[in-house]
Design a protein around this motif. Structure first.
Motif, PDB file in Angstrom:
ATOM      1  N   ARG A 240       8.828  46.938 -13.500  1.00  0.00           N
ATOM      2  CA  ARG A 240      10.019  46.341 -12.896  1.00  0.00           C
ATOM      3  C   ARG A 240       9.657  45.545 -11.648  1.00  0.00           C
ATOM      4  N   PHE A 241       8.789  46.090 -10.802  1.00  0.00           N
ATOM      5  CA  PHE A 241       8.357  45.395  -9.586  1.00  0.00           C
ATOM      6  C   PHE A 241       7.716  44.063  -9.940  1.00  0.00           C
ATOM      7  N   HIS A 242       6.854  44.060 -10.962  1.00  0.00           N
ATOM      8  CA  HIS A 242       6.143  42.836 -11.292  1.00  0.00           C
ATOM      9  C   HIS A 242       7.015  41.867 -12.077  1.00  0.00           C
ATOM     10  N   ARG A 243       7.965  42.391 -12.849  1.00  0.00           N
ATOM     11  CA  ARG A 243       8.847  41.493 -13.582  1.00  0.00           C
ATOM     12  C   ARG A 243       9.639  40.614 -12.618  1.00  0.00           C
ATOM     13  N   LEU A 244      10.016  41.158 -11.472  1.00  0.00           N
ATOM     14  CA  LEU A 244      10.721  40.348 -10.486  1.00  0.00           C
ATOM     15  C   LEU A 244       9.836  39.202 -10.022  1.00  0.00           C
ATOM     16  N   HIS A 245       8.523  39.421  -9.929  1.00  0.00           N
ATOM     17  CA  HIS A 245       7.593  38.354  -9.555  1.00  0.00           C
ATOM     18  C   HIS A 245       7.624  37.212 -10.567  1.00  0.00           C
ATOM     19  N   HIS A 246       7.942  37.531 -11.816  1.00  0.00           N
ATOM     20  CA  HIS A 246       8.028  36.503 -12.856  1.00  0.00           C
ATOM     21  C   HIS A 246       9.453  35.966 -13.017  1.00  0.00           C
ATOM     22  N   GLY A 247      10.395  36.480 -12.234  1.00  0.00           N
ATOM     23  CA  GLY A 247      11.771  36.055 -12.367  1.00  0.00           C
ATOM     24  C   GLY A 247      11.969  34.595 -11.972  1.00  0.00           C
ATOM     25  N   ILE A 248      12.788  33.889 -12.729  1.00  0.00           N
ATOM     26  CA  ILE A 248      13.051  32.471 -12.459  1.00  0.00           C
ATOM     27  C   ILE A 248      13.689  32.324 -11.081  1.00  0.00           C
ATOM     28  N   SER A 254      10.167  30.379  -2.532  1.00  0.00           N
ATOM     29  CA  SER A 254      10.554  31.074  -1.302  1.00  0.00           C
ATOM     30  C   SER A 254      11.697  30.384  -0.573  1.00  0.00           C
ATOM     31  N   GLY A 255      11.768  29.057  -0.710  1.00  0.00           N
ATOM     32  CA  GLY A 255      12.765  28.304   0.037  1.00  0.00           C
ATOM     33  C   GLY A 255      13.735  27.544  -0.834  1.00  0.00           C
ATOM     34  N   GLY A 256      13.995  28.039  -2.042  1.00  0.00           N
ATOM     35  CA  GLY A 256      14.929  27.362  -2.922  1.00  0.00           C
ATOM     36  C   GLY A 256      14.238  26.553  -3.994  1.00  0.00           C
ATOM     37  N   ALA A 257      15.042  25.906  -4.824  1.00  0.00           N
ATOM     38  CA  ALA A 257      14.533  25.160  -5.975  1.00  0.00           C
ATOM     39  C   ALA A 257      13.483  24.135  -5.567  1.00  0.00           C
ATOM     40  N   GLY A 258      12.383  24.136  -6.310  1.00  0.00           N
ATOM     41  CA  GLY A 258      11.336  23.153  -6.071  1.00  0.00           C
ATOM     42  C   GLY A 258      10.319  23.532  -5.021  1.00  0.00           C
ATOM     43  N   THR A 259      10.501  24.685  -4.353  1.00  0.00           N
ATOM     44  CA  THR A 259       9.544  25.107  -3.330  1.00  0.00           C
ATOM     45  C   THR A 259       8.492  26.021  -3.958  1.00  0.00           C
ATOM     46  N   LEU A 260       7.431  26.267  -3.208  1.00  0.00           N
ATOM     47  CA  LEU A 260       6.404  27.196  -3.645  1.00  0.00           C
ATOM     48  C   LEU A 260       6.539  28.495  -2.869  1.00  0.00           C
ATOM     49  N   GLY A 261       5.910  29.540  -3.372  1.00  0.00           N
ATOM     50  CA  GLY A 261       5.959  30.834  -2.694  1.00  0.00           C
ATOM     51  C   GLY A 261       6.316  31.925  -3.684  1.00  0.00           C
ATOM     52  N   GLY A 262       7.214  32.810  -3.280  1.00  0.00           N
ATOM     53  CA  GLY A 262       7.633  33.884  -4.168  1.00  0.00           C
ATOM     54  C   GLY A 262       7.573  35.240  -3.527  1.00  0.00           C
ATOM     55  N   HIS A 263       7.626  36.262  -4.364  1.00  0.00           N
ATOM     56  CA  HIS A 263       7.659  37.651  -3.913  1.00  0.00           C
ATOM     57  C   HIS A 263       6.829  38.519  -4.858  1.00  0.00           C
ATOM     58  N   ASN A 264       6.513  39.713  -4.371  1.00  0.00           N
ATOM     59  CA  ASN A 264       5.834  40.735  -5.168  1.00  0.00           C
ATOM     60  C   ASN A 264       4.508  40.243  -5.750  1.00  0.00           C
ATOM     61  N   PHE A 265       3.615  39.843  -4.853  1.00  0.00           N
ATOM     62  CA  PHE A 265       2.311  39.317  -5.264  1.00  0.00           C
ATOM     63  C   PHE A 265       1.284  40.408  -5.540  1.00  0.00           C
ATOM     64  N   ALA A 266       1.526  41.622  -5.085  1.00  0.00           N
ATOM     65  CA  ALA A 266       0.521  42.682  -5.191  1.00  0.00           C
ATOM     66  C   ALA A 266       0.129  42.911  -6.643  1.00  0.00           C
ATOM     67  N   VAL A 267      -1.134  43.200  -6.853  1.00  0.00           N
ATOM     68  CA  VAL A 267      -1.650  43.463  -8.192  1.00  0.00           C
ATOM     69  C   VAL A 267      -1.609  44.957  -8.503  1.00  0.00           C
ATOM     70  N   LEU A 268      -2.043  45.780  -7.550  1.00  0.00           N
ATOM     71  CA  LEU A 268      -2.052  47.228  -7.754  1.00  0.00           C
ATOM     72  C   LEU A 268      -1.159  47.961  -6.756  1.00  0.00           C
ATOM     73  N   PHE A 269      -1.300  47.613  -5.463  1.00  0.00           N
ATOM     74  CA  PHE A 269      -0.646  48.385  -4.415  1.00  0.00           C
ATOM     75  C   PHE A 269       0.413  47.549  -3.689  1.00  0.00           C
ATOM     76  N   PRO A 270       1.692  47.890  -3.833  1.00  0.00           N
ATOM     77  CA  PRO A 270       2.769  47.117  -3.197  1.00  0.00           C
ATOM     78  C   PRO A 270       2.729  47.128  -1.680  1.00  0.00           C
ATOM     79  N   VAL A 271       1.890  47.965  -1.095  1.00  0.00           N
ATOM     80  CA  VAL A 271       1.838  48.058   0.368  1.00  0.00           C
ATOM     81  C   VAL A 271       1.558  46.696   0.999  1.00  0.00           C
TER      82      VAL A 271
END
Length: 321
Positions: A240-248, A254-271
């Motif tokens: 579930r944590f990683h699916r949000l990273h793939h969410g449209i 990070s800053g709206g349509a057409g920007t770069l960035g995102g959330h939930n980049f961690a591979v193993l540890f969400p810390v």
């Protein structure tokens, strides 16, 4: 067979090498690289074991509580091709032919310059005498670096044009982890090979680090409605944590349509996401993909088959697609 898992693996690797790989290498006049062939046999065996886990345990989870029905089986079959290329050693063969001589040359030059790896024993004397402890330290170091590399893939436009292929999958399953542009994988794997050389990771531990990380990544991409609870989801990345990273519009902006960035980049540890302000736990089961591939947002073509996806990735890289 000997008693420990490491001994079992070593025995199986030797048997597979002698029965299958070595005769093929002699048949094709490759006796000069038998040592590399033996190493490759280890990667092949790891991949076969991973596939067994995926086809039994992970597939059972996907049947148990799927997030969505699988309606685009062609897309999933393409992801299976990517997985087989990586897990059965074909990508390793490519890197061996393309860049292993460069790593050997760099290592030799480093010895001439009397450069020494940043061994853990110099920072913490006696640490490598406890293999499990040193393995966990290496795992944390690798995951920390992986977090920042992943953010870089979403930060730099040229790198995103390659990494976008991974995010263009609308039908997430356990096979989706290896859906990457080969050039993207080559860059990432090369950086980790350099990191392993720089900090002195023993070869056997390097294989184990990669194998464990790959298995967890496969599960985090699985089509399963599952997280690890309030506290567990802050200790280990789950589906579930990683699916949000793939969410449209969430995982890659990070800053709206057409920007770069995102959330939930961690591979193993969400810390890492928690510490650096990129964690999100407010999502449920978002549709996955990239905004600009939606019909009402431009309908950008990311390709359906392996070769078309690779070709379009190169065209995006040079601004032609």
């Amino acid at each position: 067979m000997s008693g420990s898992p490491a001994d079992w693996f070593g025995d199986a690797q030797q048997a597979l090498f002698e029965a299958v790989v070595q005769p093929l290498m002699y048949r094709f006049d490759l006796s000069g690289v038998l040592e590399q062939g033996y190493e490759g046999t280890g990667w092949l065996l790891v991949g076969l074991l991973q596939l067994v886990v995926m086809l039994t345990l992970m597939r059972a989870f996907e049947r148990w509580r799927p997030v969505e029905p699988v309606t685009d089986r062609r897309a999933v079959r393409t992801d299976i091709v990517y997985t087989l290329i990586h897990r059965l050693g074909l990508f390793r063969l490519l890197t061996f032919l393309a860049i292993d001589p460069l790593w050997d040359a760099l290592a030799a030059q480093g010895r001439l310059w009397e450069l020494r790896p940043l061994d853990l024993d110099r920072l913490w004397p006696g640490l490598t005498d406890i293999p499990m402890v040193s393995f966990l330290v290496y795992l944390v170091v690798f995951d920390f670096v992986d977090y920042w590399l992943h953010r870089a893939q979403h930060r730099f436009g040229w790198w995103w044009q390659l990494h976008a292929l991974h995010h263009s999958q609308r039908q997430m399953t356990m096979w989706s982890d290896n859906r990457n542009h080969l050039l993207d994988d080559l860059i990432r794997d090369s950086l980790f090979a350099l990191l392993a050389l720089a900090i002195g990771v023993p070869p056997a531990q390097y294989v184990a680090l990669v194998a464990l990380t790959q298995l967890i990544e496969s599960f985090s991409h699985a089509n399963v409605r599952l997280d690890f609870g309030r506290w567990g989801s802050r200790l280990l990345v789950g589906p579930r944590f990683h699916r949000l990273h793939h969410g449209i519009g969430i995982g890659h902006e990070s800053g709206g349509a057409g920007t770069l960035g995102g959330h939930n980049f961690a591979v193993l540890f969400p810390v890492w996401d928690i510490l650096f302000g990129t964690a999100r736990y407010d999502g449920l089961d978002h549709p996955t993909g990239i905004r600009d591939q939606l019909p009402d947002q431009g309908g950008r073509d990311y390709g359906r088959g392996f070769w078309s996806q690779q070709w379009l990735g190169l065209k995006r890289l040079v601004g032609k697609a």
